[in-house]
Structures are given as structure tokens and as C-alpha cells.
Write a protein that holds these residues in place. Sequence first.
Motif, short mmCIF file in Angstrom:
data_model
loop_
_atom_site.label_atom_id
_atom_site.label_comp_id
_atom_site.label_asym_id
_atom_site.label_seq_id
_atom_site.Cartn_x
_atom_site.Cartn_y
_atom_site.Cartn_z
N THR A 148 0.83 -1.20 0.00
CA THR A 148 0.00 0.00 0.00
C THR A 148 0.87 1.26 0.00
OG1 THR A 148 -1.69 -1.18 1.26
CG2 THR A 148 -1.85 1.21 1.19
N GLY A 149 0.58 2.15 -0.95
CA GLY A 149 1.34 3.39 -1.03
C GLY A 149 2.60 3.31 -1.85
N SER A 150 2.95 2.14 -2.36
CA SER A 150 4.17 1.97 -3.13
C SER A 150 3.94 2.38 -4.58
CB SER A 150 4.64 0.51 -3.07
OG SER A 150 5.67 0.28 -3.99
N LEU A 194 1.76 0.57 -7.74
CA LEU A 194 0.83 1.38 -8.54
C LEU A 194 1.12 1.21 -10.03
CD1 LEU A 194 -1.45 3.48 -8.61
CD2 LEU A 194 0.30 5.26 -8.37
N VAL A 195 2.41 1.15 -10.39
CA VAL A 195 2.79 0.91 -11.78
C VAL A 195 2.26 -0.44 -12.25
CG1 VAL A 195 4.75 0.48 -13.31
CG2 VAL A 195 4.82 2.40 -11.71
N MET A 196 2.40 -1.47 -11.43
CA MET A 196 1.91 -2.79 -11.80
C MET A 196 0.40 -2.79 -11.97
SD MET A 196 4.67 -4.34 -12.17
CE MET A 196 3.94 -5.94 -12.57
N ALA A 197 -0.31 -2.05 -11.13
CA ALA A 197 -1.76 -1.96 -11.25
C ALA A 197 -2.16 -1.31 -12.57
CB ALA A 197 -2.33 -1.16 -10.07
N HIS A 198 -1.48 -0.25 -12.94
CA HIS A 198 -1.79 0.40 -14.21
C HIS A 198 -1.39 -0.46 -15.39
CE1 HIS A 198 -2.98 4.78 -13.55
NE2 HIS A 198 -3.02 4.22 -12.35
N ALA A 199 -0.27 -1.16 -15.27
CA ALA A 199 0.14 -2.07 -16.35
C ALA A 199 -0.91 -3.15 -16.57
CB ALA A 199 1.50 -2.69 -16.02
N LEU A 200 -1.54 -3.58 -15.48
CA LEU A 200 -2.58 -4.61 -15.59
C LEU A 200 -3.74 -4.15 -16.45
CD1 LEU A 200 -3.93 -7.28 -14.58
CD2 LEU A 200 -4.84 -5.94 -12.67
N ILE A 201 -4.17 -2.91 -16.29
CA ILE A 201 -5.36 -2.45 -17.00
C ILE A 201 -5.07 -1.93 -18.40
CG2 ILE A 201 -6.57 -1.90 -14.85
CD1 ILE A 201 -5.96 1.04 -15.36
N VAL A 202 -3.80 -1.62 -18.71
CA VAL A 202 -3.50 -1.10 -20.05
C VAL A 202 -2.89 -2.14 -20.97
CG1 VAL A 202 -3.17 1.24 -19.13
CG2 VAL A 202 -1.19 -0.25 -19.43
N THR A 203 -2.47 -3.29 -20.43
CA THR A 203 -1.89 -4.33 -21.28
C THR A 203 -2.83 -4.79 -22.38
OG1 THR A 203 -0.40 -5.13 -19.54
CG2 THR A 203 -0.94 -6.67 -21.29
N VAL A 258 -5.84 2.96 -4.94
CA VAL A 258 -4.49 2.42 -4.76
C VAL A 258 -3.42 3.49 -4.66
CG1 VAL A 258 -5.05 0.22 -5.85
CG2 VAL A 258 -4.25 2.11 -7.26
N THR A 259 -3.77 4.75 -4.75
CA THR A 259 -2.77 5.80 -4.58
C THR A 259 -2.60 6.16 -3.10
OG1 THR A 259 -4.44 7.52 -4.94
CG2 THR A 259 -3.14 6.82 -6.84
N SER A 260 -1.49 6.77 -2.80
CA SER A 260 -1.21 7.25 -1.44
C SER A 260 -0.94 8.75 -1.53
CB SER A 260 0.00 6.52 -0.87
OG SER A 260 1.18 6.86 -1.58
N PRO A 261 -0.83 9.45 -0.41
CA PRO A 261 -0.57 10.90 -0.47
C PRO A 261 0.67 11.27 -1.28
CG PRO A 261 -1.24 10.28 1.75
CD PRO A 261 -1.11 9.01 0.97
N SER A 262 1.66 10.37 -1.34
CA SER A 262 2.88 10.68 -2.09
C SER A 262 2.82 10.24 -3.54
CB SER A 262 4.08 10.01 -1.41
OG SER A 262 3.93 8.59 -1.40
#
Length: 264
Positions: free
Chosen positions: A127-129, A133-142, A208-212
Motif C-alpha cells: 500500500t502506497g508503493s 501502482l505501476v503494476m496496477a496500471h500495467a494490468l489495466i493497459v496491457t 491504490v494511490t497514497s498521499p505521495s
Amino acid sequence: MSKNGPLALAFNALVITFMLAPLVVVCIVAFTPENTLTIPTTHFSLRWFKAVFAHPDFMQSFWNSLWLALASATIATLLAVPAGMAITRYAFPGRDFLNGLFLSPLIIPHLVLGVALLRLFALVGGTGSFGWLVMAHALIVTPYTLRLVVAALVGFDRSAEQAALSLGASQATVFRRITLPMILPGVTGGWLLSFINSFDEVTMSIFVTSPSTVTLPVRMYMYATESIDPLMAAVSALMVAVTAIAMVVLDRVYGLDRVLVGRR
């Protein structure tokens, strides 16, 4: 009546106007000198665009979205190219399952994906990494990249590859010097389409995003819940411009008609 008759043309014009009118209004409002969401009537101003670039939260979110889209689109391409070649060139048990697995994010609502990924990240401590987050986006755009890669490989003439192999070239050399250059428009188009979808993604990113690692669309959503002023219109206009530029590049590289039809 002909498909290109006056009524058909008028209907198409109304549909296009209905779809583009909100974007045009938002872009015009972005140039207002006033403090409220109003269409400029006396003169245009760049006041709110300057405010966007002077807003540290929005600028940080922009860079987060940019690096996120670049990374996720690149990972999606690295996955889609070998997967597309395996699906189109080889008959093996589970090929249809593999194809369906890669394309499944297209049919699963992003709200459901966001909740599921939030639970997964909590279990693995991600959480917050930004990496997760990159892997999550890669999942939906592949799936977007895979569709264009598959379209580029369908009907691919392999005679040049076979000739190179018969002359002693290795599989890696054949791929690097023959296969990849011939499917490069599809690969590049898939990368650009994945970049656009990642850059504009908001529904799943909220979970899945965090403050940073807040992305620009999520930052806009959060800002809209607190204040509604022309700053939002300026950010929206900039996002429309980035997306439009990417779509123009995509059309020049691959052709939007191929993207929509899904075949060469």
C-alpha cells in the motif's frame, strides 16, 4: 436513402457536437479572467494556467502521472509483444485461456479492480508503493497494447524470417532485425494507447494511490470536492491537450482506423 444522405450527415454532426461541446466549453472557460466558472466575455486570460504551474500539488501529481504512464505502458508493451507472438503463431493448450486472461481487464469494472487491488496491496504490504501502482496500471493497459500487437501480427508474412533463419541467423537476431521493425507501428501504437489510458485513469487509482503517489486525475477529483473554480478548467484543458497530442501521434504512427477496427 443513401448512407451519406443529408439526414445521416446531420445526425453525425449532431452526435459529434454533443460529444465535443463539453470539452470545448471547458477549454474556453479555462481562459476566463474571473474567479468563477464563466465563459470569458471581455478578454481571454492565462491567469489560471499560470496558477496551475504555480500549484505544487498539481505539478507533483502531473509528474506522478507522467512517470506512471511511461512505466506502465512500457511494461505492458514488454508483456504484450511475446504474448501476442505466442497467441498468433502457436497452437498450444490454453491459448484461448491465455488470450482471455490478458484481455479480461477490459470487461472488469475499474471500481471492482480498485477494491480488489487495494485488498491485495494491503495483504502484501504494498500500500502506497509507486512500484505496485505501476503494476496496477500495467494490468489495466496491457489489453490495449496486446490488441494492436496481435493486429500487427495477424497475416504477417514470415518468409523474410524463414529466409534469415535458413542463412544462419539466430532467433534473437531475426526478431530484432526483421520481426520487430515490421510490427513496430503496431507496437508503438499500442504503447501510445496504453500511455493515454494510464495517464487518464482515475477510478481504480483512487483506491491504490497514497498521499505521495497521487496522480493528476485523482488530484483533480479531490480538488473538485473542496473547491470549484477555473483552476479545474485549466487543468482539464491541459489534459485534453496532452491526450489530443498523443492521439495525433498515434494516428500518424499507426492510424486510428486500425485502432478502432482492431485489424490491419
